[in-house]
Enzyme design. Sequence first.
Site, PDB file in Angstrom:
ATOM      1  N   ALA A  14       0.825  -1.206   0.000  1.00 42.64           N
ATOM      2  CA  ALA A  14       0.000   0.000   0.000  1.00 42.64           C
ATOM      3  C   ALA A  14       0.859   1.256   0.000  1.00 42.64           C
ATOM      4  CB  ALA A  14      -0.932  -0.018   1.211  1.00 42.64           C
ATOM      5  N   GLY A  15       1.927   1.247  -0.806  1.00 44.38           N
ATOM      6  CA  GLY A  15       2.692   2.461  -1.037  1.00 44.38           C
ATOM      7  C   GLY A  15       2.139   3.177  -2.262  1.00 44.38           C
ATOM      8  N   GLN A  48      12.657  11.479  -0.126  1.00 37.71           N
ATOM      9  CA  GLN A  48      12.948  12.917  -0.015  1.00 37.71           C
ATOM     10  C   GLN A  48      13.002  13.554  -1.390  1.00 37.71           C
ATOM     11  OE1 GLN A  48      16.584  13.436   2.197  1.00 37.71           O
ATOM     12  NE2 GLN A  48      15.760  12.433   4.015  1.00 37.71           N
ATOM     13  N   GLU A 115      18.969  17.130  -9.508  1.00 39.49           N
ATOM     14  CA  GLU A 115      19.676  16.019  -8.863  1.00 39.49           C
ATOM     15  C   GLU A 115      20.693  15.449  -9.838  1.00 39.49           C
ATOM     16  OE1 GLU A 115      16.560  14.465  -5.478  1.00 39.49           O
ATOM     17  OE2 GLU A 115      16.565  13.403  -7.377  1.00 39.49           O
ATOM     18  N   ARG A 271      24.947   8.507  -9.650  1.00 45.95           N
ATOM     19  CA  ARG A 271      25.072   8.001  -8.287  1.00 45.95           C
ATOM     20  C   ARG A 271      26.127   6.920  -8.128  1.00 45.95           C
ATOM     21  NH1 ARG A 271      19.071   7.835  -5.842  1.00 45.95           N
ATOM     22  NH2 ARG A 271      19.107  10.086  -5.808  1.00 45.95           N
ATOM     23  N   GLU A 354       8.910  -0.557  -7.110  1.00 45.50           N
ATOM     24  CA  GLU A 354      10.305  -1.017  -7.013  1.00 45.50           C
ATOM     25  C   GLU A 354      10.458  -2.523  -7.231  1.00 45.50           C
ATOM     26  OE1 GLU A 354      12.323   0.566  -3.623  1.00 45.50           O
ATOM     27  OE2 GLU A 354      14.203  -0.491  -4.087  1.00 45.50           O
ATOM     28  N   LEU A 371       9.539   7.437  -8.278  1.00 38.96           N
ATOM     29  CA  LEU A 371       8.173   7.868  -7.940  1.00 38.96           C
ATOM     30  C   LEU A 371       7.383   8.068  -9.232  1.00 38.96           C
ATOM     31  CD1 LEU A 371       8.810  10.381  -4.981  1.00 38.96           C
ATOM     32  CD2 LEU A 371       8.105   8.004  -4.841  1.00 38.96           C
TER      33      LEU A 371
HETATM   34  C1  SIN Z   1      17.423  11.759  -2.967  1.00 38.00           C
HETATM   35  O1  SIN Z   1      16.683  12.682  -2.659  1.00 38.00           O
HETATM   36  O2  SIN Z   1      18.633  11.849  -3.009  1.00 38.00           O
HETATM   37  C2  SIN Z   1      16.812  10.458  -3.313  1.00 38.00           C
HETATM   38  C3  SIN Z   1      15.994  10.608  -4.505  1.00 38.00           C
HETATM   39  C4  SIN Z   1      15.890   9.311  -5.184  1.00 38.00           C
HETATM   40  O3  SIN Z   1      16.482   8.343  -4.733  1.00 38.00           O
HETATM   41  O4  SIN Z   1      15.248   9.273  -6.226  1.00 38.00           O
END
Ligand code: SIN
Length: 510
Positions: A14-15, A48, A115, A271, A354, A371
């Site tokens: 339930a996410g 976040q 990001e 990343r 996921e 997301l």
């Molecule tokens: C983050 O805010 O660094 C994580 C965002 C993400 O993993 O998509």
Amino acid sequence: MEQIDLDCPVIVGAGLAGLTTAIELSPTPCLVVTAGALGMHTSTDWAQGGVAAAVGEDDSPKIHAQDTLAAGAGLCDPDAVRRITAQGPAAIEWLAGIGTQFDRRADGRLKRGLEGAHSRRRIVHAMGDKTGAELLRAVIAKAKSTPSITVWAHCRATEIVVEEGRLIGLRLQTSAGPLELRTGAVILASGGIGGLFSHTTNPLSSRGQGLALAYRAGATLRDMEMVQFHPTALDVGIDPMPLVSEAVRGEGAILVNEAGRLVLENPLAARDVVARAEWRMLQAGHKVFLDARERPGQQFHRLFPQITEKAAAAGLDPSKDFIPVRPAAHYHMGGVLVDHHGESTLPGLYAVGEVASTGLHGANRLASNSLLEAVVCGRWTGSALRGQFAHRFGCRLPAPPALNPLAAEPANPELAHIRATITAGAGVLRNKVALESTLAKLRPYLATDAGLVAHLLATAALERQESRGAHTRLDYPAADDEITHTLLRLPGQARQPLKQTALLMKDSLR
Ligand code: SIN
């Protein structure tokens, strides 16, 4: 075992992905089962970063797709990337339409953050660094006001029932005893695997239970070795580790060691690049810190209220102090292989979010694409199944049995051992000797979900004799273009090729 004939889709989890699917299924009735109380133990709540979407005038879904493909290091399905990124602006509109309060400028336009590995500012946030919590609030409110959605909390999915090569039901553990739900469609929305690692930013309950269910039922898992390690988990001795969002580096913070030396020139590189540079620095005996004192400096508290709280709990003020960080398991790019409707290779079994491998993330997920994927693919799967169950429009489901919270799982000393083993053997830097020893150590735990999933991950990591994206093999430092996907399926399963899957040059069936 008590059996309930449902003849409607059952969603496990339930996410954001699970509830989006449920909302989109309406007016087809559906049952959502979740192991905890509604809204608990979901990674969505902790997200976040925001939702990546090409909503700026300087941006387009095409540029978003290019960035996603570049980060994915040759392992994305370009068609899935194109289709999902194209839906970014519509996903934001849909979320706003169900009540999500996105962060906006004074003129009403969406604020856009940056990001790592994004070439444009396209991260849409809600409540600053509390985006996930706000999205979850909105989908829960919408689900609660949608009469076709029934939620059974405190139910743990234990087995997928298969007959003649197709799914016919789902078994649950409840406080009232075991139950079997008869249905032709189960959608796994059970999240990731970070809890299998000793250092993770995920809820500890995220241990790949959906992957274990799918694998045992005979579905194919793809690219299980592909785990994204987030470079900036707050290293203050808390398990799981609080995340320090990449958006902090997007606002100018840098990564340094204890002497103030830069860990790498570009703190906003992809990343995997940042995590490797940091890991090498740690292995050389240094410590690694995020230095946000100059930028965003005094703006930090306003921009990142959640991180400010977490840092303050550890006695740190990010506008004044170095923030100790280290890489931690954050996101699983691998998962249940699905087609464009979310259906796995086992007819009747679907996966969203996921737990699924849609082909969007490849070998390295572009930040904040998850997301987006949860919403876009949840909507697609919901709408595909809505049509299949049209004969059930408006039907009511049986009243839920009286369910209480499940008894706490017994303390599991095996889990600590599994976590330490997979962390040591299949972390940021991998090699054959360590992976073989990891597999041997995990073999006694194959009967447990955590042991099985960790073993599958290490198996695929050993199989992939190259370095690509988040998967770094010290003994195979280069990428090998002959290698594409690793596939794992229970021995003895008939091949059930997926309609739209990419050509699989290397097929590690077991
Ligand atoms: C983050 O805010 O660094 C994580 C965002 C993400 O993993 O998509």
